[in-house]
Motif scaffolding. Structure first.
Motif, PDB file in Angstrom:
ATOM      1  N   ALA A  90       1.425 -27.839  43.650  1.00  0.00           N
ATOM      2  CA  ALA A  90       2.705 -28.431  43.225  1.00  0.00           C
ATOM      3  C   ALA A  90       3.650 -27.362  42.705  1.00  0.00           C
ATOM      4  N   ALA A  91       3.102 -26.379  41.981  1.00  0.00           N
ATOM      5  CA  ALA A  91       3.942 -25.295  41.458  1.00  0.00           C
ATOM      6  C   ALA A  91       4.512 -24.456  42.596  1.00  0.00           C
ATOM      7  N   MET A  92       3.707 -24.178  43.618  1.00  0.00           N
ATOM      8  CA  MET A  92       4.192 -23.394  44.757  1.00  0.00           C
ATOM      9  C   MET A  92       5.256 -24.154  45.542  1.00  0.00           C
ATOM     10  N   ILE A  93       5.098 -25.472  45.655  1.00  0.00           N
ATOM     11  CA  ILE A  93       6.116 -26.283  46.336  1.00  0.00           C
ATOM     12  C   ILE A  93       7.442 -26.207  45.588  1.00  0.00           C
ATOM     13  N   ASP A  94       7.358 -26.122  44.248  1.00  0.00           N
ATOM     14  CA  ASP A  94       8.570 -26.015  43.421  1.00  0.00           C
ATOM     15  C   ASP A  94       9.126 -24.597  43.401  1.00  0.00           C
ATOM     16  N   GLY A  95       8.459 -23.664  44.114  1.00  0.00           N
ATOM     17  CA  GLY A  95       8.959 -22.292  44.208  1.00  0.00           C
ATOM     18  C   GLY A  95       8.516 -21.385  43.083  1.00  0.00           C
ATOM     19  N   ALA A  96       7.466 -21.743  42.374  1.00  0.00           N
ATOM     20  CA  ALA A  96       6.988 -20.923  41.263  1.00  0.00           C
ATOM     21  C   ALA A  96       6.316 -19.653  41.783  1.00  0.00           C
ATOM     22  N   SER A  97       6.632 -18.534  41.146  1.00  0.00           N
ATOM     23  CA  SER A  97       5.984 -17.274  41.491  1.00  0.00           C
ATOM     24  C   SER A  97       4.568 -17.257  40.915  1.00  0.00           C
ATOM     25  N   LYS A  98       3.817 -16.199  41.250  1.00  0.00           N
ATOM     26  CA  LYS A  98       2.451 -16.094  40.742  1.00  0.00           C
ATOM     27  C   LYS A  98       2.439 -16.023  39.206  1.00  0.00           C
ATOM     28  N   TRP A  99       3.359 -15.247  38.637  1.00  0.00           N
ATOM     29  CA  TRP A  99       3.435 -15.152  37.183  1.00  0.00           C
ATOM     30  C   TRP A  99       3.799 -16.499  36.562  1.00  0.00           C
ATOM     31  N   GLN A 100       4.706 -17.239  37.189  1.00  0.00           N
ATOM     32  CA  GLN A 100       5.094 -18.548  36.673  1.00  0.00           C
ATOM     33  C   GLN A 100       3.936 -19.551  36.763  1.00  0.00           C
ATOM     34  N   GLN A 101       3.119 -19.428  37.789  1.00  0.00           N
ATOM     35  CA  GLN A 101       1.931 -20.288  37.903  1.00  0.00           C
ATOM     36  C   GLN A 101       0.964 -20.017  36.753  1.00  0.00           C
TER      37      GLN A 101
END
Length: 309
Positions: free
Chosen positions: A200-211
């Motif tokens: 879900a985080a990747m779908i929202d465009g979150a980077s690895k650090w943001q994940q």
């Protein structure tokens, strides 16, 4: 009563699995609590055995507790114990979480297992063995560090006679030995996180650090808080091997290496007073219990879900 036996029969497999751990705690944790009465007695060995020794020893009340607080070194050993443990708890937490996250993010899982095993191995080494390894680096004449220093034109350092370096050495050795074990606990917790959160985080465009920041760390927070609360409970206790074996009992640097546990051992080896030793252990246990309760209460006020109870 019949319902009790029915539930006993229903859960017999689970009860059998819990039996070894229950017996261990009963034999090694609860039964020895009877011995805490020695802290309030002038303990003398009796020919009829331990129980006769306890019963026939003179009651002295809190006299044994004065040993820790009347000595000139009371402030030094208390300061060292608290500051070292605070540093080990904080650095151990940060580095263990960082290493666990790093190992989890490695693409090559086979190499990640190799790194994890290499960091975990020091945990199984005794402090006696590690003290010899440390001496091979810090020896004045044949030590690796002094050979490097002299090869660059410097003067060898008498490591075991210079107290300036020992706070850093002890903290480094304590972290080095325990970090592998601590990181495994957090790595297991990370492995149990539902992958759908990251998707879900990747779908929202979150980077690895943001994940890591918004998924991994918040989900690790309850475990981090619980382990920290338990560690705070032992802040008046020290790893005896670390503070006794690594400095090699060098009296010159006692002011920065002596903690409550090593001071008690050295004092008891000279006086042989078991009552004083028991009093010190009881004092550490009571303070540790109070710290756990207070810390848990504070955490409960902030966030009830993160508290132990």
């Amino acid at each position: 009563m019949s319902s009790f036996f029915k539930s006993l029969n229903r859960d017999k497999v689970l009860l059998l699995m819990a039996l070894p751990g229950t017996l261990w705690f009963l034999i090694f944790s609860y039964l020895p609590m009877f011995g805490t009465v020695i802290a309030f007695k002038d303990f003398k060995i009796h020919r009829d055995g331990f129980f006769a020794s306890v019963l026939n020893s003179k009651w002295v009340g809190f006299e044994n507790f004065k040993f820790l607080f009347s000595t000139e070194d009371a402030f030094i050993i208390t300061r060292n114990t608290i500051l070292y443990n605070m540093a080990l708890i904080f650095l151990g937490l940060v580095l263990a979480v960082a290493i666990a996250i790093t190992l989890n993010e490695l693409v090559n899982k086979r190499m990640a297992k190799v790194y994890q095993t290499a960091m975990f191995m020091p945990y199984f080494l005794s402090w006696v063995i590690i003290s010899f390894f440390t001496f091979s680096f810090l020896s004045v004449d044949k030590g690796v560090l002094n050979q490097l220093i002299t090869s660059f034109g410097g003067d060898p350092v008498a490591w075991y006679a210079d107290k300036r370096f020992w706070p850093y050495i002890l903290i480094f050795m304590g972290i080095w030995k325990s970090i592998g074990y601590s990181s495994v606990v957090y790595l297991a917790a990370i492995a149990g996180i539902d992958k759908s959160y990251y998707e879900a985080a990747m779908i929202d465009g979150a980077s690895k650090w943001q994940q890591i920041k918004f998924v991994t760390l918040p989900l690790l927070k309850p475990l981090m808080v619980i382990l920290t609360i338990l560690a705070i409970g032992g802040i008046f206790r020290s790893d005896f091997g670390l503070f006794y074996q690594i400095p090699r009992d060098s009296g010159v640097i006692y002011s920065v290496t002596n903690v409550i546990d090593t001071y008690i051992y050295r004092s008891m080896s000279q006086t042989g007073n078991l009552g004083m030793s028991t009093a010190a252990g009881l004092y550490q246990s009571v303070v540790g219990f109070v710290l756990v309760m207070v810390t848990n209460y504070i955490v409960k006020k902030i966030n009830k879900e993160n508290a132990i109870f």
